[in-house]
Design a protein around this motif. Structure first.
Motif, PDB file in Angstrom:
ATOM      1  N   THR A   1       0.786  -1.177  -0.124  1.00 50.22           N
ATOM      2  CA  THR A   1       0.064  -0.079  -0.024  1.00 50.22           C
ATOM      3  C   THR A   1       0.681   1.122   0.026  1.00 50.22           C
ATOM      4  OG1 THR A   1      -0.196  -0.205   2.394  1.00 50.22           O
ATOM      5  CG2 THR A   1      -2.000  -1.040   0.976  1.00 50.22           C
ATOM      6  N   ALA A   2       1.979   1.187   0.189  1.00 52.35           N
ATOM      7  CA  ALA A   2       3.068   2.198   0.403  1.00 52.35           C
ATOM      8  C   ALA A   2       2.896   2.940  -0.925  1.00 52.35           C
ATOM      9  CB  ALA A   2       4.380   1.873   0.792  1.00 52.35           C
ATOM     10  N   GLN A   3       3.014   2.330  -2.007  1.00 49.38           N
ATOM     11  CA  GLN A   3       3.014   3.168  -3.599  1.00 49.38           C
ATOM     12  C   GLN A   3       1.572   3.814  -3.614  1.00 49.38           C
ATOM     13  OE1 GLN A   3       5.194   3.662  -5.650  1.00 49.38           O
ATOM     14  NE2 GLN A   3       6.689   2.501  -4.418  1.00 49.38           N
ATOM     15  N   LYS A   4       0.843   3.016  -3.284  1.00 48.07           N
ATOM     16  CA  LYS A   4      -0.677   3.602  -3.492  1.00 48.07           C
ATOM     17  C   LYS A   4      -0.787   5.034  -2.471  1.00 48.07           C
ATOM     18  CE  LYS A   4      -3.300  -0.793  -3.932  1.00 48.07           C
ATOM     19  NZ  LYS A   4      -3.878  -1.493  -3.188  1.00 48.07           N
ATOM     20  N   GLN A   5      -0.496   4.630  -1.307  1.00 43.87           N
ATOM     21  CA  GLN A   5      -0.461   6.019  -0.227  1.00 43.87           C
ATOM     22  C   GLN A   5       0.245   7.098  -0.839  1.00 43.87           C
ATOM     23  OE1 GLN A   5       0.660   4.222   3.464  1.00 43.87           O
ATOM     24  NE2 GLN A   5      -1.564   3.696   3.697  1.00 43.87           N
ATOM     25  N   LEU A   6       1.655   7.104  -1.409  1.00 49.24           N
ATOM     26  CA  LEU A   6       2.469   8.051  -1.869  1.00 49.24           C
ATOM     27  C   LEU A   6       1.659   8.724  -2.737  1.00 49.24           C
ATOM     28  CD1 LEU A   6       5.146   9.107  -1.736  1.00 49.24           C
ATOM     29  CD2 LEU A   6       6.034   7.600  -3.367  1.00 49.24           C
ATOM     30  N   ALA A   7       1.098   7.642  -3.879  1.00 52.53           N
ATOM     31  CA  ALA A   7       0.581   8.304  -5.211  1.00 52.53           C
ATOM     32  C   ALA A   7      -0.935   9.415  -4.360  1.00 52.53           C
ATOM     33  CB  ALA A   7      -0.211   7.475  -5.954  1.00 52.53           C
ATOM     34  N   ALA A   8      -1.400   8.862  -3.481  1.00 54.54           N
ATOM     35  CA  ALA A   8      -2.341   9.584  -3.196  1.00 54.54           C
ATOM     36  C   ALA A   8      -2.079  10.791  -2.364  1.00 54.54           C
ATOM     37  CB  ALA A   8      -3.440   8.799  -1.977  1.00 54.54           C
TER      38      ALA A   8
END
Ligand code: DHB
Ligand code: FE
Length: 455
Positions: free
Chosen positions: A148-155
């Motif tokens: 989820t780190a990637q997704k959170q960064l994008a968000a």
């Protein structure tokens, strides 16, 4: 920012407050379901199938599958609820607590035998004690975080790029108080299309100016003081004062089927703020996340808003026990209104809030004295509520019962709304916008007032 959180810098510690409770609601309710043997069996036989029955987040389900209590707490779990999951697995509290520390079971037990963990260095984040490290994590949680780190960064990038929100200025204000009887027969007359019948015409006519006033003075939120009539609260638990903190409240089935009125939308953030502020002012409120609302709440809504497809305001239901004695005194209610005022006016969003008191006026629904009506006493109550509420608050229970009938005691709820008006806190006297009195509606004398705060 709604809740004050002086506890955020305690190391290795999650305080279960209203925000955590909201986040973890279904996770904790799932845990509660494991108190039934048959549910434990179904869960153990097929975890995925059982979890699929619960509206938990994917992350909460993953935390449950991994039996990672730190992870589950991060998603809103509370240890007393999570303990049902541990119990289902045959774990003791010591094993569960130890599992969150990064120590082995033996090490944790040895630490406890040696006198337990010291608070030294563990009171404030950054002190350097032995509880200052990151929470121990299962491999499953680590993997989840990486994914989820990637997704959170994008968000984060997206939200940083979005137009900065202009923070709303100001604070919530109580603009007016409304007082109204809440007779169920009024709801039945509306639901069955009988409002034009001669019996009902004078009553609904009395609320016409109120509906017009409401169109011109619609608040964002109504703080609605009412009593539950053996609907959501049976004799199992009897809260004296209870605040509804849910996002939604369904109309209750009081035995005739639920009234065909819209669901009531709550205001969880403001309700939680009020709960925190009022409890910190030493009033012991019961917090209710699951509440069905009865005629005590829905009938005044119809009287003030008519019968729309959706209620045009958010509502914070506030229940007062007036069913089983001891019921709170008028003075306690009046003081509580003052505390509610301080709570609402310290909320840092510019909301227009009305406070309503419902129930009354004189009525007795029981025994050979049923049907008691005391017009003079009721009208004197209205006079005094407007002009000298602090004196009116001193009226004893026994006077309500003798003069206004056993169910006339509902009128103490009006004192909560009146206590929240500006003049009680040293401001100007309110403006009387509307006053109405009519006998009868079913067994009851109907009274109604609108008081506006003046600047
Ligand atoms: C009646 C009035 C009430 O306030 C109530 O809760 C129930 C019944 C009545 O007058 O019938
Ligand atoms: Fe009632």
């Amino acid at each position: 920012m709604a809740l004050e959180k002086p506890y955020l810098d305690v190391p290795g510690t999650t305080i279960f407050d209203a925000d955590q409770s909201r986040k973890g609601y279904w996770l904790n309710q799932f845990c509660m379901s494991l108190m039934k043997a048959e549910n434990r069996e179904r869960f153990k036989a097929d975890e995925d199938a059982y979890l699929a029955e619960w509206p938990m987040t994917d992350e909460q389900k993953a935390a449950v599958r991994a039996r990672d209590l730190n992870w589950a707490m991060r998603t809103g779990g509370n240890i007393y609820f999570l303990a049902k999951l541990g119990a289902t697995d045959g774990l003791s509290f010591q094993q569960m607590a130890g599992s969150m520390t990064g120590m082995s079971e033996q090490q944790y037990r040895d630490m406890m035998i040696a006198g337990g963990r010291s608070p030294e260095g563990n009171r404030v984040v950054g002190e350097g004690g032995d509880a200052q490290g990151p929470a121990s994590q299962t491999a499953a949680w680590k993997a989840w975080q990486e994914e989820t780190a990637q997704k959170q960064l994008a968000a984060k990038v997206e939200s940083a790029q979005a137009a900065p929100k202009t923070a709303a200025q100001g604070h919530a204000r109580i603009t007016a108080s409304v007082y109204s009887s809440h007779v169920p027969a009024i709801g039945a007359a509306i639901d069955m299309g009988k409002t034009e019948e001669p019996y009902w015409v004078p009553l609904f006519k009395g609320f016409e100016p109120s509906k017009q006033w409401m169109k011109d003075n619609r608040p964002d939120v109504v703080f609605l003081v009412y009593n539950d009539h053996a609907t959501s609260f049976d004799l199992g638990v009897i809260p004296t004062f209870a605040i509804g903190t849910a996002a939604e409240f369904e109309p209750a089935d009081e035995g005739y089927g639920p009234r065909p009125v819209p669901k009531v939308k709550g205001h969880p953030e403001l309700a939680s703020h009020i709960a925190q502020s009022v409890i910190q002012q030493d009033f012991d409120l019961t917090i209710v996340n699951d509440l069905k609302v009865d005629h005590g709440l829905t009938v005044p809504m119809n009287l003030m808003f008519g019968s729309p497809d959706a209620w045009p305001v958010q509502v914070i239901p506030f229940h007062v026990n007036v069913v089983q004695y001891p019921v709170p005194s008028g003075q306690r209610c009046f003081a509580l209104g003052q505390a509610i005022r301080r709570a609402i006016e310290s909320y840092d969003q510019p909301l227009n809030v009305q406070i309503w008191g419902t129930g009354g006026m004189s009525h007795q629904l029981q025994g050979p004295r049923a049907g008691l009506i005391n017009k003079d006493w009721d009208n004197r109550f209205l006079d005094r509520l407007i002009a000298e509420p602090a004196e009116l608050a001193k009226v004893s229970h026994i006077e309500y019962v003798r003069e206004a009938g056993s169910e006339g005691i509902e009128l103490v709820m009006w004192l909560i709304a009146r206590g929240a008006m500006a003049d009680v806190a040293g401001g100007k006297p309110p403006k009387l916008v509307h006053r109405f009195f009519h006998v009868p509606a079913s067994n009851t004398a109907v009274g109604h007032l609108i008081l506006e705060n003046t600047l």
